[in-house]
Write an enzyme that holds these catalytic residues in place. Structure first.
Site, PDB file in Angstrom:
ATOM      1  N   ASP A   1       0.837  -1.195   0.000  1.00 63.37           N
ATOM      2  CA  ASP A   1       0.000   0.000   0.000  1.00 63.37           C
ATOM      3  C   ASP A   1       0.881   1.257   0.000  1.00 63.37           C
ATOM      4  O   ASP A   1       1.581   1.528   0.987  1.00 63.37           O
ATOM      5  CB  ASP A   1      -0.897  -0.006   1.237  1.00 63.37           C
ATOM      6  CG  ASP A   1      -1.975   1.068   1.210  1.00 63.37           C
ATOM      7  OD1 ASP A   1      -1.712   2.140   0.636  1.00 63.37           O
ATOM      8  OD2 ASP A   1      -3.057   0.840   1.758  1.00 63.37           O
TER       9      ASP A   1
ATOM     10  N   HIS B   1      -3.616   0.644  -2.665  1.00 62.36           N
ATOM     11  CA  HIS B   1      -4.536   1.235  -1.702  1.00 62.36           C
ATOM     12  C   HIS B   1      -5.950   1.179  -2.268  1.00 62.36           C
ATOM     13  O   HIS B   1      -6.275   1.855  -3.244  1.00 62.36           O
ATOM     14  CB  HIS B   1      -4.130   2.688  -1.420  1.00 62.36           C
ATOM     15  CG  HIS B   1      -4.874   3.315  -0.298  1.00 62.36           C
ATOM     16  ND1 HIS B   1      -4.629   3.000   1.034  1.00 62.36           N
ATOM     17  CD2 HIS B   1      -5.873   4.244  -0.280  1.00 62.36           C
ATOM     18  CE1 HIS B   1      -5.426   3.709   1.803  1.00 62.36           C
ATOM     19  NE2 HIS B   1      -6.199   4.470   1.041  1.00 62.36           N
TER      20      HIS B   1
END
Length: 475
Positions: free
Chosen positions: A360, A391
């Protein structure tokens, strides 16, 4: 404007950051309990949990030494049940190294800005709160425009899917796709929009603080008032998890929610605002929020230092300009004492699934940003950690037009937890009929009801007076 941001992101990725995985990827961390699907563990889970674990084979393209997906949780009867009945938890397919899906940067931009062609429309309902503020509830409906105003019967038993977008108010492709998938699976999706966000008028010179669940609490009560027969499930995206976790912690067993899920949540929120995401995302978020707030420059002039706000170059400076007035609120540290999403996490009384990826680029490195001790010690929290996904991305090969992996995982989680508690309740009732009084053979779990709350939080106003058609507006 948002499409322009997406185009700039793509150009930067192609020209400077390819392969983005080298820049934004993160290495595995040592010494973490993988209490579920991973093969390498710091310590072995209990025997009961171990019987339900089957070691998955690494998917094609998975980095060496990394599992495609791992479930991190405290061993429990519910964890066993999830591992047995949620097949999606173990079938995450990582992308090949030459595919755009291998780049967390491109996955993030795709889920945030890429347009989605869908037949889903929204019927907006404005809810006036106890202080005369307005929030919006956007009910997803299928079909053409002339069907949008048809309301669902209050006697409907269809489950409700409450979707909480990120704290900046951006309605992403991921949120729209989730509403589309929810409709297809029999849910009634409704998107909660905070004051001034997503086109909601600002009727009072007050914005919602990051982790203040007061507005969401009134919105949930209204949803239960309108749809008393359907179970309520909640899903948050990105920084929106701060509001959902604050609400669940503050309300405890009276949250009205059966189960909840957080897609790519930000847990260490104060540190995240202080350090910020990488500069492309930081500047995109700053520009987007400043553009949204510019229309309220006059209305908020007496409450907010607008010059400081529009000159801010960091997320912390912008948040401080909005909410942190030392003479009134006590400053930055006091602000986060009131708004930290994990401040009342021990009071959460329902199962919560958190879907995160190791790569992420917005949240940061897992070792520093994920509270592994929470998932290892609290039986209500489950962390589904993937090797890739960016993300709020989680886009897997060959899924165009099909169910996105993260959405499929959370819907299976909702179904499995509901079935688990229904079976537990049946066992308790059978034990009581046999005169055992729910004896020791029935596993205890803090969650006591899957559809209603036995205790309603104290409310300083008359709920029936507020939720009348004189004070709840639709369009």
């Amino acid at each position: 404007m948002l499409e322009w941001f997406a185009a700039v992101f793509v150009l930067i990725a192609v020209a400077l950051l390819w392969p983005a995985k080298r820049y934004f990827g993160f290495e595995p961390w040592p010494g973490v309990l993988l209490g579920g699907l991973g093969r390498k563990t710091a310590r072995r889970p209990s025997r009961e949990l171990d019987r339900c674990v089957s070691d998955p084979c690494p998917a094609a393209g998975a980095p060496a030494g990394e599992e495609p997906v791992s479930l991190i949780c405290k061993p429990s009867a519910l964890a066993n049940y999830l591992l047995k009945h949620c097949v999606t938890f173990s079938n995450f397919a990582t992308a090949l190294t030459w595919s755009w899906r291998a780049s967390p940067f491109l996955q993030t931009v795709f889920s945030a800005c890429w347009p989605l062609e869908s037949s889903v429309h929204f019927m907006r309902e404005y809810l006036q709160l106890s202080d005369d503020g307005l929030v919006a509830l956007d009910w997803a409906v299928a079909g053409s425009a002339h069907h949008r105003r048809r309301r669902t019967s209050s006697n409907s038993t269809s489950p409700i899917l409450l979707v909480i977008p990120n704290s900046f108010g951006k309605i992403t492709r991921n949120v729209l796709k989730l509403c589309q998938v929810g409709l297809a699976h029999g849910y009634l999706p409704v998107v909660f929009s905070r004051r001034s966000q997503n086109g909601t008028p600002l009727s009072t010179p007050r914005l919602q603080q990051f982790g203040d669940p007061a507005d969401l609490r009134e919105a949930v009560r209204y949803i239960r008032y309108r749809q008393p027969a359907g179970r309520l499930y909640a899903v948050s995206e990105s920084t929106g998890a701060g509001l959902l976790l604050s609400y669940l912690g503050e309300c405890g067993s009276s949250s009205y929610v059966t189960a909840a899920a957080c897609l790519s949540p930000i847990f260490r929120c104060q540190s995240w605002f202080e350090s910020g995401p990488p500069w492309p995302f930081r500047w995109a978020l700053l520009l987007y929020q400043k553009a949204c707030l510019s229309r309220y420059k006059t209305a908020l002039g007496d409450m907010v230092q607008m010059d400081k706000l529009f000159s801010s170059c960091s997320l912390r400076a912008l948040e401080e300009a909005l909410f942190c007035h030392p003479a009134l609120t006590g400053g930055w540290e006091a602000y986060w004492e009131r708004n930290d999403p994990l401040r009342d996490v021990d009071e959460v009384a329902i199962p919560v699934l958190c879907l995160c990826s190791r790569d992420d680029p917005v949240r940061g490195a897992p070792a520093a940003t994920l509270p592994f001790e929470l998932f290892e010690t609290n039986p209500h929290f489950f962390l589904l950690l993937t090797a890739q996904g960016g993300h709020c991305g989680f886009s897997t090969p060959g899924e165009e037009g099909a169910l996105q992996w993260s959405h499929q995982a959370l819907l299976e989680f909702f179904r499995a937890t509901t079935d688990f508690f229904a079976a537990e309740e049946q066992s308790k009732q059978a034990a009581r009929r046999r005169g055992l009084g729910g004896g020791t053979n029935v596993r205890a779990f803090r969650h006591r009801s899957v559809s209603t709350c036995k205790r309603v939080p104290a409310c300083s106003h008359n709920i029936h007076a507020i939720f009348s058609w004189q004070r709840s507006y639709t369009r």
